[in-house]
Design a protein around this motif. Structure first.
Motif, mmCIF file in Angstrom:
data_model
loop_
_atom_site.group_PDB
_atom_site.id
_atom_site.type_symbol
_atom_site.label_atom_id
_atom_site.label_comp_id
_atom_site.label_asym_id
_atom_site.label_seq_id
_atom_site.Cartn_x
_atom_site.Cartn_y
_atom_site.Cartn_z
ATOM 1 N N LEU A 134 19.523 -23.377 11.036
ATOM 2 C CA LEU A 134 20.544 -23.984 10.300
ATOM 3 C C LEU A 134 20.735 -25.080 10.217
ATOM 4 O O LEU A 134 20.932 -25.568 9.088
ATOM 5 C CB LEU A 134 21.436 -24.304 11.568
ATOM 6 C CG LEU A 134 21.663 -23.104 12.550
ATOM 7 C CD1 LEU A 134 22.228 -22.975 13.945
ATOM 8 C CD2 LEU A 134 22.615 -21.716 11.673
ATOM 9 N N LEU A 135 19.368 -25.961 9.948
ATOM 10 C CA LEU A 135 19.013 -27.669 9.577
ATOM 11 C C LEU A 135 18.709 -27.939 8.556
ATOM 12 O O LEU A 135 18.816 -28.332 7.742
ATOM 13 C CB LEU A 135 18.496 -28.127 10.968
ATOM 14 C CG LEU A 135 18.536 -28.531 12.158
ATOM 15 C CD1 LEU A 135 17.546 -29.164 12.798
ATOM 16 C CD2 LEU A 135 19.636 -29.318 12.445
ATOM 17 N N SER A 136 18.765 -26.483 7.969
ATOM 18 C CA SER A 136 18.077 -26.495 6.133
ATOM 19 C C SER A 136 18.193 -24.992 5.943
ATOM 20 O O SER A 136 18.269 -24.157 6.932
ATOM 21 C CB SER A 136 16.475 -27.435 6.619
ATOM 22 O OG SER A 136 15.263 -25.562 6.813
ATOM 23 N N GLY A 137 17.786 -25.053 4.530
ATOM 24 C CA GLY A 137 18.769 -23.249 3.950
ATOM 25 C C GLY A 137 20.066 -22.876 3.788
ATOM 26 O O GLY A 137 20.717 -24.107 4.196
ATOM 27 N N ARG A 138 20.170 -21.876 3.355
ATOM 28 C CA ARG A 138 21.486 -21.350 4.020
ATOM 29 C C ARG A 138 22.159 -21.488 5.179
ATOM 30 O O ARG A 138 21.432 -20.926 5.995
ATOM 31 C CB ARG A 138 21.501 -20.454 2.543
ATOM 32 C CG ARG A 138 21.452 -21.079 1.261
ATOM 33 C CD ARG A 138 21.323 -19.557 0.525
ATOM 34 N NE ARG A 138 22.873 -18.404 0.713
ATOM 35 C CZ ARG A 138 23.531 -18.835 -0.459
ATOM 36 N NH1 ARG A 138 24.136 -20.112 -1.491
ATOM 37 N NH2 ARG A 138 25.116 -17.855 -0.153
ATOM 38 N N THR A 139 23.700 -21.278 4.752
ATOM 39 C CA THR A 139 24.346 -20.962 6.309
ATOM 40 C C THR A 139 24.385 -19.716 6.390
ATOM 41 O O THR A 139 24.660 -18.865 5.325
ATOM 42 C CB THR A 139 25.653 -21.673 6.445
ATOM 43 O OG1 THR A 139 25.729 -23.158 6.164
ATOM 44 C CG2 THR A 139 26.532 -21.380 7.468
ATOM 45 N N PRO A 140 24.463 -18.879 7.682
ATOM 46 C CA PRO A 140 23.783 -17.242 7.827
ATOM 47 C C PRO A 140 25.567 -16.526 7.473
ATOM 48 O O PRO A 140 26.347 -17.473 7.087
ATOM 49 C CB PRO A 140 23.381 -17.406 8.956
ATOM 50 C CG PRO A 140 23.063 -18.658 9.870
ATOM 51 C CD PRO A 140 22.920 -19.601 8.783
ATOM 52 N N GLU A 141 25.266 -15.897 6.199
ATOM 53 C CA GLU A 141 26.651 -15.224 6.020
ATOM 54 C C GLU A 141 27.617 -14.729 7.243
ATOM 55 O O GLU A 141 28.243 -15.263 6.849
ATOM 56 C CB GLU A 141 26.042 -13.695 5.154
ATOM 57 C CG GLU A 141 26.971 -12.515 4.860
ATOM 58 C CD GLU A 141 27.062 -11.395 4.667
ATOM 59 O OE1 GLU A 141 27.403 -11.387 3.558
ATOM 60 O OE2 GLU A 141 25.091 -11.375 3.959
#
Length: 313
Positions: A148-155
């Motif tokens: 959750l701290l990096s990358g895209r927020t889950p759908e």
């Protein structure tokens, strides 16, 4: 002369010991000073259970026992460790602690992944949420939260954000009612804690007896005033401190119904004696007569004006 000296030096100790025996507890402001805490830090420490309070036997609110002051002082790292436990930060500082952007931090808060511990209105009447720095560090350190701290927020989470979910106020209310319940064992005070988060109309639907509602109001927790009544700031504060979601209202109503039933069994609400009730009715009767006469006069006036209008088209 030496005897006088000994007597004089022993007197303050004796008086001090006697005073401590008479007043084994301190007012909250005095306790905060003795612990070297700012009042905001002290209040938050009480809310979080770091400092235990006791009811004032004289009915003057909460106090802190001398033994509790000694216990807190004896903890390792006091007072710095205690200050760190109650440190509350806003969005910018919280995002920096977690190593994320302020926008991502706000998304975490709206989704309920982190819960605010305090809030206030700034001079623009905007709500400023504050979070425990210790909880934010724990969230960021957890391996489960690394995606959750990096990358895209889950759908799934993005869908909730797109739907407008914002659990900040609800999570604060949950923490707040927990604090109120920890502060008392009185069944009426517990019921009042539940009622304080509901609209008065909701409370009246559950507690139909006016004497019970009046008695419940005696235990209503004090709330900080935000502006004058009916002011924009007061309306904003009311939205935060009053349950809004249907499911939240539903479980609060259920808990209040259970709590008030326990309170009735423990101690029924006081009611006026027949003589007192008759006195109250006698006092109200002249006012009711005046109100009826006023309504009748208004009706006659409207009827007269209507007749005149019809006579003078």
């Amino acid at each position: 002369m030496s005897g006088n000296t000994i007597t004089q030096s022993a007197l303050p100790t004796t008086v001090s010991a006697a005073a401590a025996a008479v007043r084994p507890s301190l007012a909250l402001s005095r306790a905060a000073r003795e612990l070297g805490l700012k009042r905001g830090e002290f209040d938050l420490a009480v809310r979080l259970g770091c400092i235990r309070t006791v009811p004032d036997e004289g009915g003057g609110g909460r106090r802190v026992a001398r033994t509790e002051i000694d216990r807190v002082r004896s903890e390792t790292g006091f007072p710095e460790a205690l200050r760190e436990r109650v440190k509350a930060v806003g969005t910018a500082e919280g995002a920096a602690l977690m190593g994320v952007s302020a926008a991502r931090f706000t998304r975490f808060a709206r989704l309920g992944l982190i819960a605010p511990v305090k809030w206030y209105l700034n001079r623009y009447r905007a709500v400023v949420w504050l979070y425990l720095a210790e909880e934010l560090r724990q969230f960021a350190a957890s391996e489960d939260n690394a995606p959750l701290l990096s990358g895209r927020t889950p759908e799934g989470l993005r869908g909730q954000l797109d739907a407008g979910v914002d659990l900040r106020a609800r999570n604060w209310r949950g923490r707040h009612v927990g604090f109120l319940l920890r502060q008392t064992e009185d069944p009426w005070a517990c019921a009042a804690a539940m009622a304080s988060l509901l609209d008065p109309v909701q409370v009246a639907e559950i507690i139909e007896d006016p004497y019970e509602r009046a008695y419940l109001n005696r235990f209503h927790p004090q709330q900080r005033a935000h502006g004058a009544p009916d002011s924009p700031a007061a309306h904003v504060a009311a939205r935060i401190t009053t349950a809004q979601d249907p499911d939240e209202i539903s479980w609060l109503r259920s808990d209040l119904a259970n709590a008030i039933e326990e309170a009735r069994q423990e101690r029924p609400a006081p009611r006026p004696t027949p003589r007192e009730a008759e006195t109250l009715r006698a006092r109200r009767e002249p006012r009711l007569i005046e109100e009826r006469q006023s309504v009748e006069e208004q009706e006659r006036s409207r009827g007269l004006f209507g007749w005149l209008r019809r006579r003078n088209p």
